[in-house]
Design an enzyme around this catalytic site. Structure first.
Site, short mmCIF file in Angstrom:
data_model
loop_
_atom_site.label_atom_id
_atom_site.label_comp_id
_atom_site.label_asym_id
_atom_site.label_seq_id
_atom_site.Cartn_x
_atom_site.Cartn_y
_atom_site.Cartn_z
CB CYS A 102 -0.58 -21.74 -8.52
SG CYS A 102 -1.56 -20.26 -8.17
CB CYS B 158 -2.13 -21.17 -5.27
SG CYS B 158 -2.96 -20.66 -6.79
CB CYS C 251 -4.96 6.89 0.81
SG CYS C 251 -5.47 5.30 1.48
CB CYS D 148 0.06 11.14 3.14
SG CYS D 148 -0.09 11.26 4.93
CG HIS D 149 0.24 8.48 -0.63
ND1 HIS D 149 1.55 8.17 -0.92
CD2 HIS D 149 -0.09 7.78 0.49
CE1 HIS D 149 2.00 7.32 -0.02
NE2 HIS D 149 1.04 7.06 0.85
NE ARG E 172 5.45 2.41 2.62
CZ ARG E 172 4.89 3.28 3.45
NH1 ARG E 172 3.94 2.87 4.28
NH2 ARG E 172 5.27 4.54 3.47
CB CYS F 157 -0.51 3.50 4.86
SG CYS F 157 0.81 4.05 3.75
#
Length: 230
Positions: free
Chosen positions: A40, A76, A140, A143-144, A184, A188
């Site tokens: 690959c 792959c 998003c 919060c961030h 992750r 969220c």
């Protein structure tokens, strides 16, 4: 750091390293086609792993799409190794991510959208970053962006400009499992009341492209991978 030291003193190895070893075995396992993942191309030629995590997501001509590491592994395993989609375990993909990402530990993030498909994915990621949705009407950036630099449940919140995304894949002590970047992002989605997309789909790739391109633009590096975190 204290948790890391306790693990090393008690077990002589960090949990993330166990996933790396499992991923190594899977990388050299032959699939139904008789081939291993050495066939690959992860962005620097077949079988080359050094630094590839730092340049993904990127456009791959053979699949005619932008792929992050998880999606590339998944494709792959089908195209090169001959596995059917239902034969590919999500846990196996996680372990392979840990193994391949370990070759980019400490590397500077170099996600630089240039191909038209990469630019389109970056723009989609930026749109998703700011798009309000779900019963809580959140995005998003809620919060961030607004709370960047603070903590939620002991976990630090960062923006892409502050290097968001540079610690995944990571072993989460509280969950006793490895989280990839897609895991992750899915967490969220769930946290703000929005059903998470299917793994390996465009929302994950787009958000990863946007987040890492912004972090890379500001010279951030990946932390020790797989990182050990709460």
């Amino acid at each position: 750091m204290r948790q890391r030291q306790m693990y090393l003193e008690t077990f002589g190895i960090l949990p993330g390293e166990l996933y790396v070893e499992e991923g190594k075995d899977l990388f050299f396992r032959r699939g139904p086609s008789g081939k291993t993942l050495e066939g690959c191309d992860f962005g620097k030629g077949p079988g080359v792993l050094e630094g590839v995590y730092a340049i993904l997501p990127k456009y791959f001509p053979d699949t005619r799409r932008v792929e992050d590491l998880e999606t590339r592994i998944h494709s792959c395993m089908q195209r090169v190794q001959g596995f059917r989609p239902e034969q590919i375990s999500r846990d196996e993909v996680r372990a392979l991510v840990a193994y391949i990402a370990s070759f980019s530990s400490g590397a500077r993030i170099q996600v630089e959208p240039k191909h038209p498909a990469e630019l389109a994915m970056y723009n989609l990621g930026r749109e998703l970053w700011w798009h309000r949705a779900g019963s809580r009407d959140m995005h998003c950036a809620a919060c961030h962006g607004q709370y960047a630099g603070r903590r939620v449940r002991l976990s630090p919140l960062r923006s892409p400009e502050q290097g968001l995304g540079n610690e995944w894949p990571a072993y989460r002590f509280e969950a006793d499992k490895l989280y990839t970047m897609q895991d992750r992002i899915a967490f969220c989605y769930d946290s703000i009341g929005i059903p998470a997309p299917e793994y390996y789909s465009e929302p994950y790739i787009a958000l990863t492209t946007y987040i890492l391109a912004e972090a890379g633009r500001r010279g951030h590096h990946f932390q020790e991978l797989p990182y050990f975190t709460r």
